[in-house]
Design an enzyme around this catalytic site. Structure first.
Site, PDB file in Angstrom:
ATOM      1  N   TYR A 142      48.855  -8.330  31.754  1.00 46.62           N
ATOM      2  CA  TYR A 142      50.084  -8.116  30.970  1.00 46.62           C
ATOM      3  C   TYR A 142      50.997  -9.331  31.068  1.00 46.62           C
ATOM      4  O   TYR A 142      51.506  -9.826  30.054  1.00 46.62           O
ATOM      5  CB  TYR A 142      50.790  -6.867  31.489  1.00 46.62           C
ATOM      6  CG  TYR A 142      52.006  -6.450  30.703  1.00 46.62           C
ATOM      7  CD1 TYR A 142      51.871  -5.716  29.528  1.00 46.62           C
ATOM      8  CD2 TYR A 142      53.283  -6.770  31.140  1.00 46.62           C
ATOM      9  CE1 TYR A 142      52.986  -5.313  28.812  1.00 46.62           C
ATOM     10  CE2 TYR A 142      54.406  -6.370  30.426  1.00 46.62           C
ATOM     11  CZ  TYR A 142      54.251  -5.647  29.257  1.00 46.62           C
ATOM     12  OH  TYR A 142      55.357  -5.261  28.544  1.00 46.62           O
ATOM     13  N   LYS A 146      52.163 -11.841  27.931  1.00 46.24           N
ATOM     14  CA  LYS A 146      53.550 -12.005  27.511  1.00 46.24           C
ATOM     15  C   LYS A 146      54.014 -13.453  27.682  1.00 46.24           C
ATOM     16  O   LYS A 146      54.731 -13.997  26.825  1.00 46.24           O
ATOM     17  CB  LYS A 146      54.451 -11.051  28.287  1.00 46.24           C
ATOM     18  CG  LYS A 146      54.183  -9.582  27.994  1.00 46.24           C
ATOM     19  CD  LYS A 146      54.351  -9.251  26.520  1.00 46.24           C
ATOM     20  CE  LYS A 146      54.288  -7.756  26.253  1.00 46.24           C
ATOM     21  NZ  LYS A 146      54.498  -7.427  24.818  1.00 46.24           N
TER      22      LYS A 146
END
Length: 237
Positions: A142, A146
């Site tokens: 994750y 990002k």
């Protein structure tokens, strides 16, 4: 700012931040095209609905073709698989990267091509996360997705600026959505994180939606290539 006579494509519009943004921009007069995997999540929105699994590149391109040329794009589709580095699986990595990074790049590409074909202008807001700035356990893919999207946002700003297209990212703190609940519901994880927020609270989806609206507005006309932390001061301390 009112968005009368403006049109916006919002990915991940069925839930969480995407849904809150679709509701807010429709209330402010925008014509919203909402993209989500699940029809039932879109039925109650005041929006044109497109059902698509954006993890499939062909489906993502088809959804953008259906959406057509719009003034704005909000890349909000996102997912997470809670795995740390030692536990990271190929399947978990692919799931996160396909949605959080690759689909955002495809949607931005198709949006920009359509805008340039009609003379340029418009804006892209990519929803990232403070997880791209701080190392949170079990967020390795994750965080990479990002941080990667923030880097890509800077490239978008550089390449699309000559066409009058702005590209910015917004990096929220923990936002109280279904996705965040899975990661932060345990007090042992939640309470130390909350204590690091000078404002003393996490974000609501509506907080992020209002900030997205600001970044899309004419008031932000010279803001491009930037990352706005929406974090209650978390990154400042």
């Amino acid at each position: 700012m009112p968005f009368t006579d403006r049109s916006v494509i919002i990915t991940g519009a069925g839930k969480g931040i995407g849904r809150a943004t679709a509701i807010l921009l429709a209330e402010r007069g925008a014509r919203v095209t909402a993209i989500s995997r699940t029809q039932s999540d879109l039925d109650s929105l005041d929006a044109r609905a497109i059902v698509a699994d954006l993890s499939d590149p062909a489906a993502a391109r088809d959804a953008m073709a259906q959406a057509g040329t719009c003034d704005f794009l909000v890349n909000c589709a996102g997912t997470n698989v809670l795995e740390g580095l030692l536990d990271l699986t190929d399947a978990g990595y692919d799931t996160v990267m396909d949605i959080n990074l690759r689909s955002a790049l495809i949607c931005a590409q198709e949006f920009a091509r359509a805008r340039i074909a009609v003379g340029g202008g418009g804006a892209i807001v990519n929803v990232t996360s403070i997880a791209g700035h701080r190392g949170f356990p079990d967020h390795v893919a994750y965080a990479a997705s990002k941080a990667g999207l923030e880097g890509a946002t800077r490239v978008m700003a550089r390449e699309l600026g000559p066409h009058g297209i702005r590209a910015v990212a917004i990096a929220p703190t923990v936002t109280l959505t279904e996705l965040a609940a899975a990661a932060w519901s345990a007090p042992a994880k939640r309470d130390p994180m909350m204590a690091r927020h000078p404002m003393g609270r996490f974000a609501e989806a509506e907080d992020v939606a209002r900030a997205i609206a600001l970044l899309l507005s004419d008031d932000a006309g010279l803001i491009t290539g930037a990352v706005l932390p929406l974090d209650g001061g978390f990154l400042a301390v």
